[in-house]
Design a protein around this motif. Structure first.
Motif, PDB file in Angstrom:
ATOM      1  N   PHE A 247       0.816  -1.202   0.000  1.00  0.00           N
ATOM      2  CA  PHE A 247       0.000   0.000   0.000  1.00  0.00           C
ATOM      3  C   PHE A 247       0.858   1.264   0.000  1.00  0.00           C
ATOM      4  N   VAL A 248       2.052   1.172   0.552  1.00  0.00           N
ATOM      5  CA  VAL A 248       3.000   2.290   0.436  1.00  0.00           C
ATOM      6  C   VAL A 248       3.494   2.402  -0.998  1.00  0.00           C
ATOM      7  N   SER A 249       3.788   1.254  -1.610  1.00  0.00           N
ATOM      8  CA  SER A 249       4.273   1.240  -2.991  1.00  0.00           C
ATOM      9  C   SER A 249       3.230   1.827  -3.944  1.00  0.00           C
ATOM     10  N   LEU A 250       1.990   1.361  -3.848  1.00  0.00           N
ATOM     11  CA  LEU A 250       0.947   1.852  -4.740  1.00  0.00           C
ATOM     12  C   LEU A 250       0.558   3.292  -4.409  1.00  0.00           C
ATOM     13  N   GLY A 251       0.550   3.610  -3.130  1.00  0.00           N
ATOM     14  CA  GLY A 251       0.215   4.975  -2.734  1.00  0.00           C
ATOM     15  C   GLY A 251       1.244   5.988  -3.181  1.00  0.00           C
ATOM     16  N   SER A 252       2.501   5.546  -3.304  1.00  0.00           N
ATOM     17  CA  SER A 252       3.566   6.464  -3.724  1.00  0.00           C
ATOM     18  C   SER A 252       3.332   7.001  -5.133  1.00  0.00           C
ATOM     19  N   ILE A 253       2.747   6.178  -5.998  1.00  0.00           N
ATOM     20  CA  ILE A 253       2.460   6.636  -7.357  1.00  0.00           C
ATOM     21  C   ILE A 253       1.502   7.813  -7.321  1.00  0.00           C
ATOM     22  N   VAL A 254       0.431   7.674  -6.522  1.00  0.00           N
ATOM     23  CA  VAL A 254      -0.559   8.744  -6.388  1.00  0.00           C
ATOM     24  C   VAL A 254       0.057   9.962  -5.707  1.00  0.00           C
ATOM     25  N   LEU A 255       0.843   9.722  -4.664  1.00  0.00           N
ATOM     26  CA  LEU A 255       1.442  10.822  -3.904  1.00  0.00           C
ATOM     27  C   LEU A 255       2.321  11.693  -4.778  1.00  0.00           C
ATOM     28  N   TRP A 256       3.222  11.070  -5.562  1.00  0.00           N
ATOM     29  CA  TRP A 256       4.156  11.841  -6.366  1.00  0.00           C
ATOM     30  C   TRP A 256       3.534  12.338  -7.664  1.00  0.00           C
ATOM     31  N   ALA A 257       2.320  11.870  -7.950  1.00  0.00           N
ATOM     32  CA  ALA A 257       1.549  12.461  -9.049  1.00  0.00           C
ATOM     33  C   ALA A 257       0.822  13.706  -8.584  1.00  0.00           C
ATOM     34  N   GLY A 258       0.948  14.025  -7.285  1.00  0.00           N
ATOM     35  CA  GLY A 258       0.305  15.215  -6.738  1.00  0.00           C
ATOM     36  C   GLY A 258      -1.058  14.951  -6.138  1.00  0.00           C
ATOM     37  N   GLY A 259      -1.420  13.666  -5.979  1.00  0.00           N
ATOM     38  CA  GLY A 259      -2.737  13.317  -5.479  1.00  0.00           C
ATOM     39  C   GLY A 259      -2.735  12.928  -4.014  1.00  0.00           C
ATOM     40  N   ARG A 260      -3.890  12.445  -3.569  1.00  0.00           N
ATOM     41  CA  ARG A 260      -4.092  12.029  -2.184  1.00  0.00           C
ATOM     42  C   ARG A 260      -4.326  10.516  -2.166  1.00  0.00           C
ATOM     43  N   PRO A 261      -3.341   9.745  -1.712  1.00  0.00           N
ATOM     44  CA  PRO A 261      -3.504   8.286  -1.696  1.00  0.00           C
ATOM     45  C   PRO A 261      -4.424   7.842  -0.557  1.00  0.00           C
ATOM     46  N   ARG A 262      -5.640   7.495  -0.882  1.00  0.00           N
ATOM     47  CA  ARG A 262      -6.631   7.119   0.139  1.00  0.00           C
ATOM     48  C   ARG A 262      -6.603   5.598   0.329  1.00  0.00           C
ATOM     49  N   LEU A 263      -5.598   5.128   1.032  1.00  0.00           N
ATOM     50  CA  LEU A 263      -5.397   3.689   1.149  1.00  0.00           C
ATOM     51  C   LEU A 263      -5.414   3.182   2.590  1.00  0.00           C
ATOM     52  N   PHE A 264      -5.698   4.056   3.533  1.00  0.00           N
ATOM     53  CA  PHE A 264      -5.645   3.636   4.937  1.00  0.00           C
ATOM     54  C   PHE A 264      -6.684   2.548   5.221  1.00  0.00           C
ATOM     55  N   LYS A 265      -7.917   2.761   4.801  1.00  0.00           N
ATOM     56  CA  LYS A 265      -8.957   1.764   5.036  1.00  0.00           C
ATOM     57  C   LYS A 265      -8.669   0.474   4.266  1.00  0.00           C
ATOM     58  N   ARG A 266      -8.114   0.625   3.057  1.00  0.00           N
ATOM     59  CA  ARG A 266      -7.760  -0.548   2.261  1.00  0.00           C
ATOM     60  C   ARG A 266      -6.681  -1.363   2.963  1.00  0.00           C
ATOM     61  N   LEU A 267      -5.728  -0.687   3.573  1.00  0.00           N
ATOM     62  CA  LEU A 267      -4.671  -1.362   4.328  1.00  0.00           C
ATOM     63  C   LEU A 267      -5.263  -2.138   5.502  1.00  0.00           C
ATOM     64  N   LEU A 268      -6.202  -1.542   6.202  1.00  0.00           N
ATOM     65  CA  LEU A 268      -6.805  -2.206   7.354  1.00  0.00           C
ATOM     66  C   LEU A 268      -7.545  -3.480   6.950  1.00  0.00           C
ATOM     67  N   SER A 269      -8.169  -3.459   5.769  1.00  0.00           N
ATOM     68  CA  SER A 269      -8.966  -4.618   5.354  1.00  0.00           C
ATOM     69  C   SER A 269      -8.162  -5.667   4.606  1.00  0.00           C
ATOM     70  N   ARG A 270      -7.111  -5.264   3.904  1.00  0.00           N
ATOM     71  CA  ARG A 270      -6.374  -6.188   3.037  1.00  0.00           C
ATOM     72  C   ARG A 270      -4.945  -6.452   3.498  1.00  0.00           C
ATOM     73  N   GLY A 271      -4.427  -5.630   4.389  1.00  0.00           N
ATOM     74  CA  GLY A 271      -3.033  -5.761   4.791  1.00  0.00           C
ATOM     75  C   GLY A 271      -2.795  -6.853   5.817  1.00  0.00           C
ATOM     76  N   GLU A 272      -1.661  -7.522   5.689  1.00  0.00           N
ATOM     77  CA  GLU A 272      -1.247  -8.553   6.648  1.00  0.00           C
ATOM     78  C   GLU A 272      -0.506  -7.859   7.798  1.00  0.00           C
ATOM     79  N   LEU A 273      -1.273  -7.265   8.692  1.00  0.00           N
ATOM     80  CA  LEU A 273      -0.706  -6.409   9.731  1.00  0.00           C
ATOM     81  C   LEU A 273      -0.250  -7.224  10.930  1.00  0.00           C
ATOM     82  N   GLY A 274       0.792  -6.717  11.565  1.00  0.00           N
ATOM     83  CA  GLY A 274       1.317  -7.356  12.765  1.00  0.00           C
ATOM     84  C   GLY A 274       1.993  -6.315  13.627  1.00  0.00           C
ATOM     85  N   PHE A 275       2.617  -6.757  14.706  1.00  0.00           N
ATOM     86  CA  PHE A 275       3.339  -5.852  15.595  1.00  0.00           C
ATOM     87  C   PHE A 275       4.797  -5.777  15.128  1.00  0.00           C
ATOM     88  N   ASP A 276       4.988  -5.111  13.998  1.00  0.00           N
ATOM     89  CA  ASP A 276       6.326  -5.002  13.434  1.00  0.00           C
ATOM     90  C   ASP A 276       6.487  -3.644  12.762  1.00  0.00           C
TER      91      ASP A 276
END
Length: 367
Positions: A247-276
């Motif tokens: 989500f950082v990788s994909l969001g970076s494309i939007v960010l450096w294109a001058g946009g707003r990467p709205r991926l926080f909710k997507r990360l919560l639902s699709r990301g393999e999150l842990g205490f790391d």
């Protein structure tokens, strides 16, 4: 010179013109129209009617980034092939500089270069970053755009692999690094455009996420000293959780294109999150990018400035650099990286005859 094209307007004209305006001009420009529907086909016919160096290929059904890259690469018949992406820009001296490296160093099979990142309007948002050449052997310092290679090396490793779609360039360069030497020009030869027509943004989201997740899994394997071919053959669930780095990788494309990467909710639902660390980094990055992308860009620029200064302290660059750097801690002196180089000074530094490997004449005589 090869270039796959799929719906590349409004940037296509600038990309084509940057190749036709190269200081080294004796080449064939093979372009694949990968079933474009936005008017790119008509623009390509316009350019082909103006310049005999262009050879157009057409596909009625869209092949996608990996298969179209393979298709157009196989259509090239010169012993040296340079790659171009349809929304990017090659600087006028790019081919001359890269060919001169291959002329001088016969053992080098691949030449890349640093690059600028530009937004949709062509404004430079990030300049050349020398720290890229110090990246580990699992992370190539450049992608498809600035890539120039000897055809025999491409054939030896088997070309692009469809299983590595959306990171087929990284996979190809990694396999090339296993069989030949790779050199990187330590200055910008190319401009990578971050815009909405990026394949990673215009394709189905979950499909792209799975593909980029596979890339990060492959990098982990390489960092452990292992291969990743078995990952390409394994069958993973389509709805599996993916690395937070995706989500950082994909969001970076939007960010450096001058946009707003709205991926926080997507990360919560699709990301393999842990205490790391990678999970925490992704959570902070995506939340920050959703709320205030401008300050996130400013913060990243500050971090990049620190990285740039540290690199300058440990590296003194006078010419092309071998990558991975573990092969040689000292760059090979051959080419000044100072701005204001002239063609005459460059040729004098190399003291070689002009490269001819891309010329139609050479293609007929060098099979």
């Amino acid at each position: 010179m090869i270039m796959p094209v799929h719906n590349a307007l409004p940037y296509l004209d600038a990309a084509v013109e940057s190749i036709l305006s190269q200081t080294f001009s004796d080449f064939e420009f093979v372009i694949l129209d990968d079933a474009s529907t936005d008017g790119s086909t008509q623009r390509l016919h316009h350019w082909a009617s103006r310049d005999a160096r262009i050879r157009l290929l057409h596909e009625d059904r869209n092949l996608g980034p990996a298969r179209s890259s393979e298709r157009v690469a196989r259509a090239a018949s010169a012993p040296i092939v340079a790659r171009m992406d349809a929304d990017d820009i090659s600087f006028p001296q790019r081919l001359a500089d890269q060919l001169a490296v291959l002329d001088r160093y016969p053992a080098v099979g691949v030449v890349g270069g640093l690059f600028d990142i530009i937004d949709a309007n062509g404004r430079i948002v990030r300049g050349p970053e020398l720290w890229r050449v110090r990246q580990p052997a699992s992370v190539p310092p450049f992608g498809n755009g600035p890539l120039t290679y000897r055809r025999e090396v491409f054939d030896q490793v088997g070309g692009y692999r469809e299983e590595c779609e959306f990171w087929e360039d990284n996979d190809l360069i990694l396999r090339m690094a296993a069989v030949t030497k790779i050199m990187v020009l330590p200055y910008s030869v190319y401009q990578v455009r971050q815009a909405g027509i990026s394949n990673r943004l215009s394709s189905e989201q979950q499909r792209v996420e799975r593909a980029v997740d596979l890339m990060y899994r492959a990098r982990t394997r390489l960092d452990q000293g292992l291969t990743y071919d078995d990952l390409l053959r394994s069958s993973l669930k389509d709805d599996r959780k993916v690395s937070p780095q995706v989500f950082v990788s994909l969001g970076s494309i939007v960010l450096w294109a001058g946009g707003r990467p709205r991926l926080f909710k997507r990360l919560l639902s699709r990301g393999e999150l842990g205490f790391d660390r990678r999970s925490l980094t992704a959570l902070v990055w995506t939340a920050w990018g959703t709320v205030e992308p401008r300050s996130l860009r400013a913060f990243i620029r500050l971090l990049l400035l620190g990285r740039k200064l540290r690199t300058r302290l440990v590296m003194r660059i006078d010419g092309p650099v071998l990558w991975p750097m573990l092969r040689s801690h000292r760059p090979i002196p051959a080419l000044s990286s100072q701005p204001g180089r002239t063609r005459k000074a460059f040729d004098a530094a190399y003291a070689v005859e002009p490269a001819e490997a891309l010329s139609p004449t050479s293609r007929r005589t060098l099979k």
